[in-house]
Write a protein that holds these residues in place. Structure first.
Motif, mmCIF file in Angstrom:
data_model
loop_
_atom_site.group_PDB
_atom_site.id
_atom_site.type_symbol
_atom_site.label_atom_id
_atom_site.label_comp_id
_atom_site.label_asym_id
_atom_site.label_seq_id
_atom_site.Cartn_x
_atom_site.Cartn_y
_atom_site.Cartn_z
ATOM 1 N N THR A 8 -0.541 3.099 -33.286
ATOM 2 C CA THR A 8 -0.613 4.336 -34.070
ATOM 3 C C THR A 8 -0.323 5.542 -33.192
ATOM 4 O OG1 THR A 8 -2.215 3.318 -35.569
ATOM 5 C CG2 THR A 8 -2.116 5.730 -35.553
ATOM 6 N N LEU A 9 -0.869 5.558 -31.971
ATOM 7 C CA LEU A 9 -0.639 6.658 -31.030
ATOM 8 C C LEU A 9 0.853 6.783 -30.708
ATOM 9 C CD1 LEU A 9 -2.008 8.770 -29.069
ATOM 10 C CD2 LEU A 9 -1.888 6.960 -27.345
ATOM 11 N N ARG A 11 3.437 5.688 -32.480
ATOM 12 C CA ARG A 11 4.161 6.146 -33.684
ATOM 13 C C ARG A 11 3.993 7.650 -33.887
ATOM 14 N NH1 ARG A 11 6.109 1.845 -36.350
ATOM 15 N NH2 ARG A 11 4.987 -0.104 -36.088
ATOM 16 N N LYS A 12 2.779 8.125 -33.703
ATOM 17 C CA LYS A 12 2.497 9.559 -33.834
ATOM 18 C C LYS A 12 3.314 10.352 -32.803
ATOM 19 C CE LYS A 12 -1.329 12.850 -33.583
ATOM 20 N NZ LYS A 12 -2.769 13.009 -33.295
ATOM 21 N N GLY A 13 3.443 9.822 -31.610
ATOM 22 C CA GLY A 13 4.226 10.483 -30.565
ATOM 23 C C GLY A 13 5.699 10.566 -30.915
ATOM 24 N N TYR A 14 6.256 9.483 -31.426
ATOM 25 C CA TYR A 14 7.663 9.497 -31.841
ATOM 26 C C TYR A 14 7.878 10.499 -32.973
ATOM 27 C CZ TYR A 14 9.688 5.710 -29.077
ATOM 28 O OH TYR A 14 10.197 4.949 -28.045
ATOM 29 N N GLU A 15 6.960 10.538 -33.917
ATOM 30 C CA GLU A 15 7.089 11.490 -35.034
ATOM 31 C C GLU A 15 7.040 12.927 -34.522
ATOM 32 O OE1 GLU A 15 3.896 10.279 -37.604
ATOM 33 O OE2 GLU A 15 4.929 8.428 -38.179
ATOM 34 N N ALA A 16 6.139 13.211 -33.594
ATOM 35 C CA ALA A 16 6.034 14.560 -33.027
ATOM 36 C C ALA A 16 7.313 14.911 -32.255
ATOM 37 C CB ALA A 16 4.809 14.657 -32.119
ATOM 38 N N ASP A 21 7.575 18.841 -31.946
ATOM 39 C CA ASP A 21 6.183 19.307 -31.895
ATOM 40 C C ASP A 21 5.581 19.013 -30.522
ATOM 41 O OD1 ASP A 21 3.502 19.857 -32.222
ATOM 42 O OD2 ASP A 21 3.267 18.660 -34.050
ATOM 43 N N THR A 24 1.599 18.757 -30.177
ATOM 44 C CA THR A 24 1.008 17.447 -30.483
ATOM 45 C C THR A 24 1.246 16.490 -29.334
ATOM 46 O OG1 THR A 24 1.149 17.729 -32.873
ATOM 47 C CG2 THR A 24 1.074 15.467 -32.055
ATOM 48 N N MET A 28 -1.511 14.392 -26.549
ATOM 49 C CA MET A 28 -1.536 12.929 -26.505
ATOM 50 C C MET A 28 -1.404 12.366 -25.095
ATOM 51 S SD MET A 28 0.966 12.374 -29.759
ATOM 52 C CE MET A 28 0.774 10.603 -29.809
ATOM 53 N N ASP A 112 -7.551 7.298 -25.479
ATOM 54 C CA ASP A 112 -6.612 7.635 -26.552
ATOM 55 C C ASP A 112 -5.475 8.520 -26.055
ATOM 56 O OD1 ASP A 112 -8.019 9.949 -26.092
ATOM 57 O OD2 ASP A 112 -8.456 10.349 -28.204
#
Length: 132
Positions: A8-9, A11-16, A21, A24, A28, A112
């Protein structure tokens, strides 16, 4: 079944990253996080510290490609012991050249936060030629 927190971390990084962004992404990573970039081209090397990664590397990816650098996350694999591995496709245009290539990153995660990113590419010669 719920996705592992390390996946999840990532994926969130790729999206940011895709949104540009940096705040964000900054939240991380550990302060001494290092991103290792393979190759023998001007962007290759070790970027140590959040500012070096975000401004020195990610900023250059954007500026060197006129904002055309894009990455599409294909998969995230985890080992449950602090490592995650992404598989992605990246594209960009630069100085009349185009690249469309596979790659990935091995992430080391403590708690995290990302502490170390080891980038890999499918064709080192193609990447070196594109960035040179």
């Amino acid at each position: 079944m719920a996705e592992h927190p390390h996946a999840t971390l990532v994926r969130k990084g790729y999206e940011a990253f895709q949104r540009g962004d940096m705040d964000t992404l900054r939240s991380m990573m550990t302060g001494d996080c290092t991103h290792h970039v393979p190759g023998s081209h001007p962007l290759a090397g070790d970027y140590k510290g959040i500012d070096s990664i975000l401004d020195g590397y990610y900023g250059r990816l954007h500026s060197e490609t006129g904002g055309s650098f894009r990455v599409e996350l294909r998969d995230v694999l985890v080992d449950g012991r602090g490592h995650a591995m992404s598989v992605h496709r990246f594209t960009a245009d630069r100085q009349g050249k185009h690249i469309d290539e596979s790659g990935g990153i091995v992430f080391r995660i403590v708690g995290d936060k990302m502490t170390d990113l080891d980038e890999c590419v499918a064709d080192m010669d193609k990447a070196d030629d594109f960035w040179t």
